[in-house]
Motif scaffolding. Structure first.
Motif, PDB file in Angstrom:
ATOM      1  N   THR A  25      -2.913  13.529  -0.317  1.00 14.63           N
ATOM      2  CA  THR A  25      -3.322  12.262   0.287  1.00 14.63           C
ATOM      3  C   THR A  25      -3.123  11.149  -0.737  1.00 14.63           C
ATOM      4  OG1 THR A  25      -4.962  13.369   1.680  1.00 14.63           O
ATOM      5  CG2 THR A  25      -5.205  11.004   1.372  1.00 14.63           C
ATOM      6  N   THR A  26      -2.335  10.134  -0.362  1.00 16.39           N
ATOM      7  CA  THR A  26      -2.049   8.998  -1.231  1.00 16.39           C
ATOM      8  C   THR A  26      -2.146   7.728  -0.403  1.00 16.39           C
ATOM      9  OG1 THR A  26       0.340   8.971  -0.771  1.00 16.39           O
ATOM     10  CG2 THR A  26      -0.432  10.458  -2.532  1.00 16.39           C
ATOM     11  N   CYS A  27      -1.867   6.603  -1.041  1.00 18.02           N
ATOM     12  CA  CYS A  27      -1.855   5.337  -0.294  1.00 18.02           C
ATOM     13  C   CYS A  27      -0.828   5.368   0.838  1.00 18.02           C
ATOM     14  CB  CYS A  27      -1.556   4.178  -1.238  1.00 18.02           C
ATOM     15  SG  CYS A  27      -2.839   3.855  -2.485  1.00 18.02           S
ATOM     16  N   ALA A  28       0.249   6.127   0.655  1.00 17.63           N
ATOM     17  CA  ALA A  28       1.289   6.208   1.683  1.00 17.63           C
ATOM     18  C   ALA A  28       0.837   6.978   2.904  1.00 17.63           C
ATOM     19  CB  ALA A  28       2.537   6.855   1.095  1.00 17.63           C
ATOM     20  N   SER A  29      -0.298   7.683   2.794  1.00 18.93           N
ATOM     21  CA  SER A  29      -0.791   8.453   3.940  1.00 18.93           C
ATOM     22  C   SER A  29      -1.189   7.553   5.105  1.00 18.93           C
ATOM     23  CB  SER A  29      -1.997   9.308   3.531  1.00 18.93           C
ATOM     24  OG  SER A  29      -1.642  10.254   2.537  1.00 18.93           O
ATOM     25  N   VAL A  30      -1.336   6.261   4.863  1.00 14.34           N
ATOM     26  CA  VAL A  30      -1.654   5.336   5.937  1.00 14.34           C
ATOM     27  C   VAL A  30      -0.536   5.298   6.967  1.00 14.34           C
ATOM     28  CG1 VAL A  30      -0.662   3.283   4.870  1.00 14.34           C
ATOM     29  CG2 VAL A  30      -2.623   3.035   6.378  1.00 14.34           C
ATOM     30  N   PHE A  31       0.672   5.688   6.574  1.00 14.91           N
ATOM     31  CA  PHE A  31       1.804   5.667   7.481  1.00 14.91           C
ATOM     32  C   PHE A  31       2.019   7.006   8.186  1.00 14.91           C
ATOM     33  CE2 PHE A  31       2.772   2.645   4.022  1.00 14.91           C
ATOM     34  CZ  PHE A  31       2.837   1.476   4.776  1.00 14.91           C
ATOM     35  N   SER A  32       1.236   8.030   7.830  1.00 15.45           N
ATOM     36  CA  SER A  32       1.501   9.357   8.376  1.00 15.45           C
ATOM     37  C   SER A  32       0.785   9.581   9.697  1.00 15.45           C
ATOM     38  CB  SER A  32       1.072  10.417   7.381  1.00 15.45           C
ATOM     39  OG  SER A  32      -0.324  10.370   7.178  1.00 15.45           O
TER      40      SER A  32
END
Length: 290
Positions: A283-290
């Motif tokens: 889980t990273t900041c990019a998980s907002v797009f998943s």
């Protein structure tokens, strides 16, 4: 000149907030028409758990919440990933519509017990997984510890749960200086009194340890929580416990107590990991797009 990280931090945080706010418009429209649960596929008692996700997920709302409004973000997030998802209303007070989670918490745990049995009977599942926000992440622990829930539950995921109560940034410590205030709180809204740090309910709940054998626990907290304070009081001690601070996953995530449960897709990603640890993805900041 400011360091580049301090310059970029508010910019990235704004972008994450904007993305989180653009959850499907259909969900919001469904809520407006009162069709959220059915149109998005949750609370469908014909749903049968798949081999990939063999346990139904029961969502437990927080104080002043209800079975729909608290889950307009997370319920569709999970159903689109193949989970059978259910949510209940609990802790209703006479004459108070829509806003629930206000009754005595031990009684609310009994309502959860009945609801889990209903879900298990409908789906044929031996156990469920529980995901709760705020009081909804703490209240199930009474069910697990005192009502036989440990035999019916595989995992409990608490999103900003008040596992050890709250001081409301010190405000609760002022109650003794106002004669009758605590008695009025206990009478009018028992759940609020139960959630004050040091209450009789919490003392009994946490006596002898935070956890019970056989259940996996995950706590997802935010350092910006303004309701459950101090935020580290949310964390549990014991075996099979994973305590997660949202900002350790994404430092620029500024979600507070409500946002982490209502629309934070980084938190949602971590919920999915907790429900299916064998297929967990970082889980990273990019998980907002998943």
């Amino acid at each position: 000149m400011l360091p580049w990280k301090r310059v970029l931090r508010p910019v990235v945080a704004l972008l994450l907030t904007a993305v989180a706010a653009t959850l499907p418009a259909a969900t919001a429209q469904a809520a407006a028409t009162g069709q959220a649960a059915t149109s998005s596929g949750w609370n469908d008692y014909s749903c049968k758990p798949s081999t990939a996700h063999p346990r139904p997920v029961v969502l437990v709302h927080g104080t002043f919440g209800n079975s729909v409004d608290n889950w307009l973000g997370l319920a569709p997030y999970l159903t689109t990933r193949g989970y059978c998802v259910f949510s209940l209303d609990y802790g209703q007070l006479p004459g108070v519509p829509f806003f629930h989670g206000l009754g005595p918490i031990d009684k609310s745990a009994g309502q959860l017990d009945v609801f889990v049995d209903k879900v298990r009977a409908a789906t044929g599942a031996a156990k469920v997984d529980l995901v709760g926000h705020s009081q909804g992440g703490m209240m199930p622990r009474h069910y697990l510890k005192f009502l036989g829930g440990a035999a019916e539950v595989n995992a409990l995921v608490g999103i900003a749960p008040d596992n050890h109560g709250t001081t409301l940034s010190g405000l609760t410590q002022l109650l003794p200086y106002f004669p009758g205030a605590e008695d009025l709180l206990s009478t009018a809204t028992p759940a609020l009194a139960d959630q004050i740090a040091g209450s009789a309910f919490l003392t009994r709940l946490n006596a002898g340890g935070d956890t019970v054998p056989g259940v996996r626990y995950t706590v997802i907290a935010t350092r910006y929580d303004q309701v459950v304070t101090p935020y580290r009081s949310q964390f549990l001690d014991g075996p099979d416990v994973r305590n997660v601070l949202l900002q350790d996953l994404c430092p620029v995530d500024l979600s507070e107590h409500l946002a982490i449960g209502l629309f934070d897709r980084i938190a949602f990603h971590e919920v999915a990991n907790a429900l299916d640890p064998a297929r967990a993805r970082p889980t990273t900041c990019a998980s907002v797009f998943s």
